[in-house]
Design a protein around this motif. Structure first.
Motif, PDB file in Angstrom:
ATOM      1  N   PHE A 147      53.999 -54.530 -19.544  1.00 28.15           N
ATOM      2  CA  PHE A 147      54.376 -55.690 -20.354  1.00 28.15           C
ATOM      3  C   PHE A 147      53.499 -55.794 -21.599  1.00 28.15           C
ATOM      4  O   PHE A 147      53.992 -56.065 -22.708  1.00 28.15           O
ATOM      5  CB  PHE A 147      54.255 -56.971 -19.528  1.00 28.15           C
ATOM      6  N   ALA A 148      52.194 -55.589 -21.418  1.00 26.59           N
ATOM      7  CA  ALA A 148      51.281 -55.675 -22.557  1.00 26.59           C
ATOM      8  C   ALA A 148      51.556 -54.557 -23.561  1.00 26.59           C
ATOM      9  O   ALA A 148      51.491 -54.772 -24.784  1.00 26.59           O
ATOM     10  CB  ALA A 148      49.840 -55.606 -22.066  1.00 26.59           C
ATOM     11  N   PHE A 149      51.878 -53.365 -23.061  1.00 23.29           N
ATOM     12  CA  PHE A 149      52.156 -52.237 -23.961  1.00 23.29           C
ATOM     13  C   PHE A 149      53.390 -52.509 -24.814  1.00 23.29           C
ATOM     14  O   PHE A 149      53.374 -52.305 -26.032  1.00 23.29           O
ATOM     15  CB  PHE A 149      52.338 -50.967 -23.132  1.00 23.29           C
ATOM     16  N   VAL A 150      54.478 -52.974 -24.198  1.00 19.22           N
ATOM     17  CA  VAL A 150      55.700 -53.249 -24.954  1.00 19.22           C
ATOM     18  C   VAL A 150      55.472 -54.393 -25.935  1.00 19.22           C
ATOM     19  O   VAL A 150      55.947 -54.356 -27.078  1.00 19.22           O
ATOM     20  CB  VAL A 150      56.864 -53.564 -24.003  1.00 19.22           C
ATOM     21  N   ALA A 151      54.744 -55.429 -25.507  1.00 13.76           N
ATOM     22  CA  ALA A 151      54.456 -56.545 -26.412  1.00 13.76           C
ATOM     23  C   ALA A 151      53.678 -56.069 -27.638  1.00 13.76           C
ATOM     24  O   ALA A 151      53.953 -56.488 -28.770  1.00 13.76           O
ATOM     25  CB  ALA A 151      53.670 -57.622 -25.673  1.00 13.76           C
ATOM     26  N   PHE A 152      52.729 -55.177 -27.417  1.00 16.96           N
ATOM     27  CA  PHE A 152      51.950 -54.632 -28.534  1.00 16.96           C
ATOM     28  C   PHE A 152      52.840 -53.835 -29.486  1.00 16.96           C
ATOM     29  O   PHE A 152      52.758 -53.983 -30.713  1.00 16.96           O
ATOM     30  CB  PHE A 152      50.824 -53.751 -27.996  1.00 16.96           C
ATOM     31  N   VAL A 153      53.711 -52.971 -28.918  1.00 14.90           N
ATOM     32  CA  VAL A 153      54.577 -52.143 -29.759  1.00 14.90           C
ATOM     33  C   VAL A 153      55.535 -53.007 -30.570  1.00 14.90           C
ATOM     34  O   VAL A 153      55.729 -52.793 -31.773  1.00 14.90           O
ATOM     35  CB  VAL A 153      55.352 -51.133 -28.892  1.00 14.90           C
ATOM     36  N   LEU A 154      56.147 -54.002 -29.925  1.00 14.47           N
ATOM     37  CA  LEU A 154      57.093 -54.865 -30.634  1.00 14.47           C
ATOM     38  C   LEU A 154      56.411 -55.619 -31.768  1.00 14.47           C
ATOM     39  O   LEU A 154      56.970 -55.762 -32.866  1.00 14.47           O
ATOM     40  CB  LEU A 154      57.738 -55.847 -29.657  1.00 14.47           C
ATOM     41  N   LYS A 155      55.206 -56.090 -31.503  1.00 17.16           N
ATOM     42  CA  LYS A 155      54.491 -56.822 -32.558  1.00 17.16           C
ATOM     43  C   LYS A 155      54.052 -55.879 -33.671  1.00 17.16           C
ATOM     44  O   LYS A 155      54.076 -56.243 -34.854  1.00 17.16           O
ATOM     45  CB  LYS A 155      53.282 -57.524 -31.955  1.00 17.16           C
ATOM     46  N   ALA A 156      53.699 -54.649 -33.298  1.00 14.34           N
ATOM     47  CA  ALA A 156      53.240 -53.691 -34.302  1.00 14.34           C
ATOM     48  C   ALA A 156      54.361 -53.290 -35.253  1.00 14.34           C
ATOM     49  O   ALA A 156      54.126 -53.082 -36.452  1.00 14.34           O
ATOM     50  CB  ALA A 156      52.659 -52.449 -33.618  1.00 14.34           C
ATOM     51  N   VAL A 157      55.577 -53.185 -34.741  1.00  8.81           N
ATOM     52  CA  VAL A 157      56.707 -52.783 -35.594  1.00  8.81           C
ATOM     53  C   VAL A 157      57.430 -53.978 -36.185  1.00  8.81           C
ATOM     54  O   VAL A 157      58.409 -53.808 -36.933  1.00  8.81           O
ATOM     55  CB  VAL A 157      57.701 -51.918 -34.794  1.00  8.81           C
ATOM     56  N   GLY A 158      56.976 -55.192 -35.862  1.00 12.50           N
ATOM     57  CA  GLY A 158      57.589 -56.384 -36.412  1.00 12.50           C
ATOM     58  C   GLY A 158      58.945 -56.724 -35.833  1.00 12.50           C
ATOM     59  O   GLY A 158      59.755 -57.386 -36.485  1.00 12.50           O
TER      60      GLY A 158
END
Length: 726
Positions: A147-158
């Protein structure tokens, strides 16, 4: 089964057919692929999803689409019958298969299917918004890595809208699975037909539905890479540099009779089923070993079952001398046990009975995850569920036959055998809500698909020569060789057609209630907009709420996870208009109480719990007509109701994040010191092993002596925490 003497087929010159004939056959296979794809997808525009019955999506698929799927299968099998591999065409056929089988529902439905996928979205949204976890909201927050990994990726790509990711995750995930699986296949001693057919089966036999955006799908990808690295670069040196197929002694060779033939078939010397390990420098293996350690850490933080199977698979490969990293199972086991003890304490401290209740209950877990999942109320749903069991049994049975056929040819497929058997050890763990059999089938698929391919294409003729195969064993008319592969291709085609038909039936057999409609999502949006506090969701259950795990079959809590509470109402089967229980539960929820129902959830109650088909319409009509009830949102697919004059109490505050709920015990500080030191020593020991010759392993003794007391100390701390913390 008969045994006959045949000349060495490897020594025969292979007559190449005319290039023109080969080119024509290739063009025919490509044309079939294009035609089958068009035939499958074109009629789907007329599919009526509202007409789905208990058999699922296949009940509304046009006949032309089913014929198109059969043509796609025929295209691939025709390519396998060609004298040489056409890799571009084979890759295109597998990509089309992924889109056809794993993307059809995504193309037909406006929202991401499978309500559980929306729960994943809720976990991800919570972490992205709060930057922490909360163990008391849900046990899955105890393994928040994915969950933390996907949240980070989504936030990183906007990207703030996760719906497209949810919708198209299954076919993309299955595509990513193929990369490590092809790495595993490349080290096996098999024909190109067997390897490509195994990759094709890996897609067609994966009907389990564990490939949606979820921790188990992510951890499974890590598991495949973990195994691929082990079998490629860390095989036992004396199994890869020497011939394992030793000649029989003259005394043994002179013995005859049926019993001796069976004995030699099962236990006699065999040639390895794997090719020599690819060359790699010590530096390369050092980097790969560190990568394995990272995979263990990430997998342990992402999912509760996968690290156990990582550990067991590695240990199995070590025991059968197909892995040289003898200390890696201990490293993985320590990481797994330490994570459970230190990082999930907020969950198990008050749920020890729930967490460990399934340990050792093998027969109960088997029954609950097989026959216990068969519907007793809907014959159509029961047929689909029984077909799932039949497909799993057939795949396992054919895999065993493939293993035996390879052994009859003098080939020892230890890697495939370990990967096939290890997942069955999970039956001794929890039943995972009755899904443990599905998880086991999911994890044994890489080996099972390979062994099924061996049943049809067992010969290792295109691999480097390792023995003189003068004895051939025939099983009926299934016979492969450099000149006679058509019978095997024909038999494999029959199985492939049946498997694709079974896939379309069982993968989408629950589509009547597993599809998520836009109104389902809108219903939860409306509730979050109508109140600012805690939302008490009241939902209807036909009998026992445990039938759905205590939650409704809806996209519940896909955002603002912490605001939702769920309370079931047992349906009054004799009087759908009896709203007394619903009103009582709404009063208990206070100003944030809502009653929610959706068509998918109502269909679930009909198909799995035997609720009458007219119960939900009558209940909705009664709710709409009752003066005490306000209709907040309603259409054909979903409806939300609340009291016109709800009580002002209770009005509980929205729970704040509680983190992982870490707790200490008298020995915990010592464990936090011993644990990293132990992992460092064990990892250093394995890194040191990579630089030693086989006769110099005694140099590892100082690190072994240092690791033993550290290991015992960590085990003592883990046991002490389980005994003391409650």
């Amino acid at each position: 089964m008969t045994v006959r003497q045949e000349p060495d087929e490897q020594a025969r010159p292979v007559p190449r057919p005319p290039e023109a004939a080969d080119r024509k056959a290739t063009l025919a296979a490509a044309a079939l692929l294009v035609f089958g794809t068009a035939l499958f997808w074109t009629p789907l525009r007329r599919v009526d999803l509202d007409a789905i019955n208990g058999f699922g999506l296949i009940s509304v698929l046009p006949g032309a689409s089913l014929v198109g799927a059969a043509v796609i299968v025929g295209s691939f099998m025709l390519t396998l019958a060609l004298p040489r591999p056409h890799r571009v065409l084979l890759v295109a056929q597998i990509l089309v298969l992924i889109a056809t089988l794993h993307g059809v529902a995504q193309a037909l439905e406006p929202e991401a299917r499978f309500p559980t996928a929306w729960q994943t979205a809720g976990f991800i949204e919570y972490i992205e918004r709060t930057h922490t976890v909360s163990w008391d909201l849900d046990a899955r927050f105890s393994t928040p890595g994915f969950f933390a990994f996907v949240a980070f990726v989504l936030k990183a790509v906007g990207q703030h809208n996760i719906s497209p990711v949810l919708k198209w995750a299954p076919p993309l995930t299955d595509l990513m699975y193929l990369v490590p699986y092809m790495l595993i296949l490349r080290v096996l001693r098999a024909t190109w037909r067997a390897k490509w057919f195994a990759a094709w089966l890996f897609i067609a036999a994966n009907w389990v539905g564990q490939d949606y955006l979820s921790p188990q799908a992510f951890a499974y990808l890590l598991y495949l890479y973990f195994v691929a690295i082990l079998v490629n670069w860390f095989r036992h040196h004396d199994e890869t540099t020497q011939r394992a197929g030793r000649r029989r002694s003259p005394e043994t060779a002179q013995r005859s009779g049926g019993l001796w033939r069976v004995y030699n078939w099962l236990f006699g010397p065999k040639d390895p089923g794997e090719l020599p390990a690819p060359s790699a420098t010590v530096r390369d293996r050092t980097i790969l070993l560190c990568l394995l350690f990272v995979l263990i850490l990430v997998g342990t933080a992402a999912h509760q079952l996968t690290p156990f199977l990582m550990t067991a698979s590695c240990a199995g490969l070590v025991l059968v001398r197909r892995c040289s990293l003898r200390g890696l199972p201990f490293i993985a086991g320590v990481v797994y046990a330490a994570w459970v003890s230190f990082m999930t304490v907020g969950y198990w401290s008050s749920r020890k009975g729930e967490l460990f209740g399934g340990l050792g209950n093998v027969f109960q877990n088997v029954q609950q995850s097989t026959g216990g999942r068969i519907s007793q109320t809907s014959p159509q749903t029961a047929d689909v569920q029984q077909l799932r069991i039949i497909i799993a049994v057939v795949v396992v049975g054919l895999a065993v036959m493939g293993l035996l056929r390879r052994r009859a040819r003098g080939i020892d497929d230890r890697v495939a055998l370990v990967l096939l058997l290890v997942p069955f050890s999970s039956f001794g763990l929890q039943n995972y809500g009755g899904e443990i059999a599905l998880r086991i089938y999911f994890f044994m698929l890489p080996a099972a698909c390979l062994l099924v391919a061996y049943l049809f294409f067992p010969a290792p003729f295109d691999a480097p020569r390792v023995r003189d195969p003068r004895v051939r064993v025939r099983l009926g008319w299934l016979r492969t060789g450099s000149r006679r592969h058509w019978p095997s291709v024909a038999a494999a085609s029959v199985f492939a057609l049946l498997l694709v038909g079974g896939f379309l039936t069982v993968r989408y057999g629950n589509e009547r209630y597993e599809q998520v409609r836009p109104s389902d999502v809108r219903a939860f949006d409306v509730m979050t907009q109508r109140t600012k506090g805690v939302i008490g969701v009241v939902w209807m259950s036909a009998d026992n709420p445990d039938l759905v795990g205590g939650t409704p079959v809806m996209p519940w809590s896909y955002r603002e996870f912490e605001r939702f509470n769920y309370t079931p109402v047992i349906a009054n089967r004799s009087d759908p208009a009896d709203l007394s229980e619903i009103i009582q539960r709404l009063r208990e929820q206070g100003p944030g109480g809502f009653f929610v129902t959706t068509r998918s959830h109502e269909d679930f109650q009909v198909l799995t719990a035997g609720l009458s088909t007219d119960f939900a319409p009558k209940m909705r009509a009664a709710l709409a007509a009752d003066p005490r009830i306000e209709t907040v949102y309603a259409d054909r697919d979903a409806a939300v109701y609340r009291l016109r004059q709800p009580p002002s109490e209770p009005n509980p505050p929205v729970p704040k994040p509680s983190g992982l709920g870490l707790r200490s015990s008298p020995w915990t500080p010592a464990g936090l010191i011993y644990l990293p030191v132990l992992l460092g020593v064990l990892l250093a020991r394995e890194l040191r092993r990579l630089r030693l010759a086989p006769g110099e392993l005694w140099r590892l003794r100082p690190l072994t002596v240092l690791a033993i007391p550290l290991f015992l100390s960590v085990v003592a701390v883990i046991v002490e925490r389980f005994l003391v913390i409650s």
